[in-house]
Motif scaffolding. Structure first.
Motif, PDB file in Angstrom:
ATOM      1  N   MET A   2      25.310  60.385  36.293  1.00 39.82           N
ATOM      2  CA  MET A   2      25.375  59.384  35.261  1.00 39.82           C
ATOM      3  C   MET A   2      24.082  59.460  34.435  1.00 39.82           C
ATOM      4  O   MET A   2      23.021  59.775  34.954  1.00 39.82           O
ATOM      5  CB  MET A   2      25.512  58.005  35.903  1.00 39.82           C
ATOM      6  N   THR A   3      24.189  59.180  33.153  1.00 39.01           N
ATOM      7  CA  THR A   3      23.042  59.219  32.252  1.00 39.01           C
ATOM      8  C   THR A   3      22.935  57.898  31.510  1.00 39.01           C
ATOM      9  O   THR A   3      23.947  57.322  31.100  1.00 39.01           O
ATOM     10  CB  THR A   3      23.200  60.355  31.221  1.00 39.01           C
ATOM     11  N   ILE A   4      21.707  57.418  31.347  1.00 39.11           N
ATOM     12  CA  ILE A   4      21.472  56.252  30.512  1.00 39.11           C
ATOM     13  C   ILE A   4      20.533  56.649  29.378  1.00 39.11           C
ATOM     14  O   ILE A   4      19.745  57.589  29.497  1.00 39.11           O
ATOM     15  CB  ILE A   4      20.885  55.052  31.289  1.00 39.11           C
ATOM     16  N   ALA A   5      20.656  55.930  28.287  1.00 39.81           N
ATOM     17  CA  ALA A   5      19.770  56.132  27.132  1.00 39.81           C
ATOM     18  C   ALA A   5      19.075  54.810  26.859  1.00 39.81           C
ATOM     19  O   ALA A   5      19.715  53.762  26.832  1.00 39.81           O
ATOM     20  CB  ALA A   5      20.551  56.579  25.918  1.00 39.81           C
ATOM     21  N   LEU A   6      17.766  54.878  26.673  1.00 41.98           N
ATOM     22  CA  LEU A   6      16.989  53.705  26.290  1.00 41.98           C
ATOM     23  C   LEU A   6      16.587  53.862  24.837  1.00 41.98           C
ATOM     24  O   LEU A   6      16.071  54.916  24.445  1.00 41.98           O
ATOM     25  CB  LEU A   6      15.726  53.576  27.147  1.00 41.98           C
ATOM     26  N   TYR A  33      23.121  52.393  34.919  1.00 42.34           N
ATOM     27  CA  TYR A  33      22.645  51.402  33.953  1.00 42.34           C
ATOM     28  C   TYR A  33      21.418  50.636  34.453  1.00 42.34           C
ATOM     29  O   TYR A  33      20.522  50.332  33.683  1.00 42.34           O
ATOM     30  CB  TYR A  33      23.784  50.433  33.624  1.00 42.34           C
ATOM     31  N   ASP A  34      21.398  50.328  35.726  1.00 42.56           N
ATOM     32  CA  ASP A  34      20.298  49.538  36.290  1.00 42.56           C
ATOM     33  C   ASP A  34      19.165  50.389  36.860  1.00 42.56           C
ATOM     34  O   ASP A  34      18.296  49.869  37.569  1.00 42.56           O
ATOM     35  CB  ASP A  34      20.835  48.600  37.381  1.00 42.56           C
ATOM     36  N   ARG A  86      19.662  49.319  26.139  1.00 43.62           N
ATOM     37  CA  ARG A  86      19.961  50.283  27.201  1.00 43.62           C
ATOM     38  C   ARG A  86      21.455  50.574  27.141  1.00 43.62           C
ATOM     39  O   ARG A  86      22.261  49.656  27.065  1.00 43.62           O
ATOM     40  CB  ARG A  86      19.579  49.683  28.550  1.00 43.62           C
ATOM     41  N   PHE A  87      21.811  51.871  27.170  1.00 44.66           N
ATOM     42  CA  PHE A  87      23.202  52.282  27.106  1.00 44.66           C
ATOM     43  C   PHE A  87      23.508  53.233  28.251  1.00 44.66           C
ATOM     44  O   PHE A  87      22.660  54.034  28.644  1.00 44.66           O
ATOM     45  CB  PHE A  87      23.495  53.021  25.790  1.00 44.66           C
ATOM     46  N   GLU A  88      24.734  53.175  28.745  1.00 46.48           N
ATOM     47  CA  GLU A  88      25.199  54.095  29.774  1.00 46.48           C
ATOM     48  C   GLU A  88      26.187  55.062  29.136  1.00 46.48           C
ATOM     49  O   GLU A  88      27.099  54.646  28.410  1.00 46.48           O
ATOM     50  CB  GLU A  88      25.884  53.297  30.884  1.00 46.48           C
ATOM     51  N   SER A  89      25.988  56.337  29.371  1.00 43.91           N
ATOM     52  CA  SER A  89      26.869  57.363  28.793  1.00 43.91           C
ATOM     53  C   SER A  89      28.283  57.261  29.379  1.00 43.91           C
ATOM     54  O   SER A  89      28.454  57.043  30.573  1.00 43.91           O
ATOM     55  CB  SER A  89      26.308  58.754  29.077  1.00 43.91           C
TER      56      SER A  89
END
Length: 87
Positions: free
Chosen positions: A1-5, A55-56, A78-81
């Motif tokens: 999983m990838t998140i983008a800040l 996400y967390d 903050r976004f989750e791909s």
């Protein structure tokens, strides 16, 4: 999983170049998978960092710049791909 800040700041009048220099000089430890910096009209600076994790996930975030560089508080998202498509 990838998140983008996403980190976005509006520079104080005539301080956009200084804000951009400040943002580029900030180091994050550990380093993100990817880091990209943008500018936009209205003296805005945007930084997006990509991280492995949900996400967390506990990942470092860019701090607030000195008050003399900004016209208003920094915005952060903050976004989750949910997927990636090659065009």
């Amino acid at each position: 999983m990838t998140i983008a800040l996403m980190w976005e700041a509006k520079a104080a009048p005539d301080r956009a170049a200084d804000l951009l220099t400040w943002a580029r000089a900030q180091r994050l430890e550990p380093a993100p998978v990817r880091r990209e910096t943008f500018t936009a009209p209205g003296e805005r600076v945007l930084l997006i960092t990509w991280w492995e994790g949900g996400y967390d996930a506990a990942v470092p975030e860019l701090p607030d710049p000195p008050a003399s560089l900004i016209a208003r508080p920094v915005h952060r998202w903050r976004f989750e791909s949910v997927g990636h498509t090659q065009v």
